[in-house]
Design a protein around this motif. Structure first.
Motif, PDB file in Angstrom:
ATOM      1  N   PRO A  80      10.492  43.797   6.308  1.00 47.69           N
ATOM      2  CA  PRO A  80      10.914  44.100   7.643  1.00 47.69           C
ATOM      3  C   PRO A  80      11.921  43.906   8.340  1.00 47.69           C
ATOM      4  N   GLY A  81      12.950  44.535   8.584  1.00 48.74           N
ATOM      5  CA  GLY A  81      14.015  43.637   9.388  1.00 48.74           C
ATOM      6  C   GLY A  81      15.565  44.868   9.804  1.00 48.74           C
ATOM      7  N   THR A  82      15.363  44.869  10.748  1.00 43.19           N
ATOM      8  CA  THR A  82      16.834  44.985  11.345  1.00 43.19           C
ATOM      9  C   THR A  82      17.582  44.610  12.401  1.00 43.19           C
ATOM     10  N   PHE A  83      19.101  44.365  11.612  1.00 44.18           N
ATOM     11  CA  PHE A  83      20.022  43.960  12.319  1.00 44.18           C
ATOM     12  C   PHE A  83      20.852  44.129  13.368  1.00 44.18           C
ATOM     13  N   ILE A  84      21.118  44.126  14.374  1.00 43.39           N
ATOM     14  CA  ILE A  84      22.199  45.179  14.880  1.00 43.39           C
ATOM     15  C   ILE A  84      24.010  44.360  14.654  1.00 43.39           C
ATOM     16  N   VAL A  85      24.314  44.727  14.016  1.00 43.93           N
ATOM     17  CA  VAL A  85      26.383  43.526  13.406  1.00 43.93           C
ATOM     18  C   VAL A  85      27.174  44.357  14.856  1.00 43.93           C
ATOM     19  N   ILE A 110      23.126  53.840  12.566  1.00 41.11           N
ATOM     20  CA  ILE A 110      22.581  53.291  11.895  1.00 41.11           C
ATOM     21  C   ILE A 110      22.386  53.754  10.345  1.00 41.11           C
ATOM     22  N   ALA A 111      21.872  52.115   9.727  1.00 41.52           N
ATOM     23  CA  ALA A 111      21.672  52.552   7.295  1.00 41.52           C
ATOM     24  C   ALA A 111      20.498  52.195   7.376  1.00 41.52           C
ATOM     25  N   MET A 112      19.761  52.557   6.692  1.00 38.64           N
ATOM     26  CA  MET A 112      18.415  52.404   6.335  1.00 38.64           C
ATOM     27  C   MET A 112      18.571  52.107   4.854  1.00 38.64           C
ATOM     28  N   ILE A 113      18.125  50.949   4.056  1.00 36.16           N
ATOM     29  CA  ILE A 113      18.330  50.313   3.405  1.00 36.16           C
ATOM     30  C   ILE A 113      17.029  49.677   2.613  1.00 36.16           C
ATOM     31  N   SER A 114      16.258  50.357   0.967  1.00 35.04           N
ATOM     32  CA  SER A 114      15.298  50.077   0.431  1.00 35.04           C
ATOM     33  C   SER A 114      15.607  49.957  -1.233  1.00 35.04           C
ATOM     34  N   THR A 115      14.940  49.605  -2.129  1.00 33.60           N
ATOM     35  CA  THR A 115      15.006  49.203  -3.022  1.00 33.60           C
ATOM     36  C   THR A 115      13.791  49.840  -3.904  1.00 33.60           C
ATOM     37  N   GLU A 116      13.294  50.734  -2.538  1.00 34.83           N
ATOM     38  CA  GLU A 116      12.522  51.736  -3.142  1.00 34.83           C
ATOM     39  C   GLU A 116      13.510  53.294  -4.050  1.00 34.83           C
ATOM     40  N   PRO A 117      13.493  53.580  -5.726  1.00 34.72           N
ATOM     41  CA  PRO A 117      13.836  54.265  -6.558  1.00 34.72           C
ATOM     42  C   PRO A 117      15.120  55.335  -5.687  1.00 34.72           C
ATOM     43  N   SER A 148      33.951  48.227   6.197  1.00 34.17           N
ATOM     44  CA  SER A 148      34.685  49.358   6.727  1.00 34.17           C
ATOM     45  C   SER A 148      33.947  50.362   7.843  1.00 34.17           C
ATOM     46  N   HIS A 149      32.698  50.593   7.595  1.00 35.73           N
ATOM     47  CA  HIS A 149      32.323  50.526   9.014  1.00 35.73           C
ATOM     48  C   HIS A 149      31.965  50.246  10.215  1.00 35.73           C
ATOM     49  N   LEU A 150      32.250  48.650   9.864  1.00 36.62           N
ATOM     50  CA  LEU A 150      32.735  48.152  11.626  1.00 36.62           C
ATOM     51  C   LEU A 150      33.875  48.246  12.105  1.00 36.62           C
ATOM     52  N   GLN A 151      34.838  48.060  11.179  1.00 36.79           N
ATOM     53  CA  GLN A 151      36.133  48.453  11.999  1.00 36.79           C
ATOM     54  C   GLN A 151      35.881  49.803  12.772  1.00 36.79           C
ATOM     55  N   GLY A 152      35.407  50.762  12.526  1.00 30.89           N
ATOM     56  CA  GLY A 152      35.046  51.994  13.393  1.00 30.89           C
ATOM     57  C   GLY A 152      33.845  51.825  15.172  1.00 30.89           C
ATOM     58  N   GLY A 153      32.851  50.828  15.050  1.00 28.21           N
ATOM     59  CA  GLY A 153      31.530  51.047  14.993  1.00 28.21           C
ATOM     60  C   GLY A 153      30.814  49.494  14.885  1.00 28.21           C
ATOM     61  N   THR A 154      29.506  49.718  15.690  1.00 31.49           N
ATOM     62  CA  THR A 154      28.508  49.076  15.521  1.00 31.49           C
ATOM     63  C   THR A 154      27.684  49.678  14.014  1.00 31.49           C
ATOM     64  N   ALA A 155      27.014  48.277  13.719  1.00 32.94           N
ATOM     65  CA  ALA A 155      26.122  48.809  12.453  1.00 32.94           C
ATOM     66  C   ALA A 155      24.335  48.486  12.349  1.00 32.94           C
ATOM     67  N   VAL A 156      23.045  49.450  12.747  1.00 36.80           N
ATOM     68  CA  VAL A 156      22.052  49.157  12.978  1.00 36.80           C
ATOM     69  C   VAL A 156      21.170  49.140  11.268  1.00 36.80           C
ATOM     70  N   LEU A 157      21.361  48.106  10.744  1.00 42.05           N
ATOM     71  CA  LEU A 157      20.725  47.608   9.714  1.00 42.05           C
ATOM     72  C   LEU A 157      19.190  47.409   9.691  1.00 42.05           C
ATOM     73  N   ASN A 158      18.425  48.822   8.600  1.00 40.42           N
ATOM     74  CA  ASN A 158      17.163  48.814   8.853  1.00 40.42           C
ATOM     75  C   ASN A 158      16.173  48.438   6.992  1.00 40.42           C
ATOM     76  N   PHE A 159      15.744  47.131   7.448  1.00 37.36           N
ATOM     77  CA  PHE A 159      15.771  47.271   5.897  1.00 37.36           C
ATOM     78  C   PHE A 159      13.956  47.463   5.779  1.00 37.36           C
ATOM     79  N   TYR A 160      13.223  48.461   4.780  1.00 32.14           N
ATOM     80  CA  TYR A 160      11.959  49.119   4.959  1.00 32.14           C
ATOM     81  C   TYR A 160      11.618  49.064   3.263  1.00 32.14           C
TER      82      TYR A 160
END
Length: 224
Positions: free
Chosen positions: A181-186, A110-117, A69-81
């Motif tokens: 740790p990873g960053t993907f630009i989609v 930019i969207a930040m993604i983690s398994t932290e609580p 849904s987000h990509l319909q409006g632009g680019t996503a920067v996904l940061n896994f920390y």
């Protein structure tokens, strides 16, 4: 981000400050773990040119975030920390929050993604005036889909516990697993156009490279 220091210098300064706090035997075992995970090839991350797996995750700041849904409006920067307990992740998160307004001007998020609580992530969200999406990957399923998930070896866990790094307590649903740790630009077509993935958590994508990739994709989209 400290404008008086380059990105590499900031990361190196953290290493010089923190690594002497830990025994040489522990650091040597950490280095072996880095080599072992790299050799296994199971957490190398998706490659440039691959299609980014779609996902929907809870945004701790409110609502949810669906990649397609987000990509319909632009680019996503996904940061896994790994978690805010990681000083390198904390530096990286602060730096990404600083460039978020610039990134948005180029049609990206930019969207930040983690398994932290969730509660821990909420603390970060409440301090963020940019309202950057902070996504709760509870069991690491999205990190696994992006080929980032690995498990802390059993012989290292006792070391971590000695230094108050109790992962099952810090990340209850993920236990002793962590994302590399990873960053993907989609891009808007769902294709990974740039990335930085390194099992060595002391190495992170330079925020300037994030901005450059986002600008490049925006320019290409205008020319279509």
């Amino acid at each position: 981000m400290d404008t008086d220091k380059g990105w590499s210098a900031q990361l190196e300064a953290l290493t010089e400050e923190h690594e002497p706090l830990f025994p040489a035997a522990l650091m040597a075992r950490e280095e072996r773990m880095i080599a072992e995970v790299k050799a296994a090839g199971t957490a190398d991350g998706l490659a440039v040119g691959e299609r980014a797996p779609d996902f929907t995750l809870d945004n701790v700041g409110g609502g949810s975030f669906t990649l397609s849904s987000h990509l319909q409006g632009g680019t996503a920067v996904l940061n896994f920390y790994r978690g805010q307990w990681c000083v390198y992740c904390s530096l990286e998160l602060r730096s990404l929050l600083e460039i978020q307004p610039t990134v948005r001007r180029h049609g990206a998020e930019i969207a930040m993604i983690s398994t932290e609580p969730r509660a821990t992530a909420v603390e970060l969200a409440t301090k963020d005036p940019t309202r950057t999406p902070i996504l709760h990957d509870a069991d690491g399923a999205v990190a696994r889909a992006y080929k980032l998930l690995y498990t802390i070896p059993a012989d290292l866990r006792s070391w971590w516990l000695q230094y108050d790094q109790d992962l099952p307590e810090l990340n209850p649903t993920a236990g002793w697993t962590l994302p590399v740790p990873g960053t993907f630009i989609v891009d808007p077509d769902g294709i990974i156009r740039a990335r930085h993935v390194d099992m060595d958590w002391r190495k992170r994508m330079d925020p300037r490279d994030v901005r450059a990739a986002v600008r490049r994709i925006a320019a290409e989209m205008i020319q279509r």
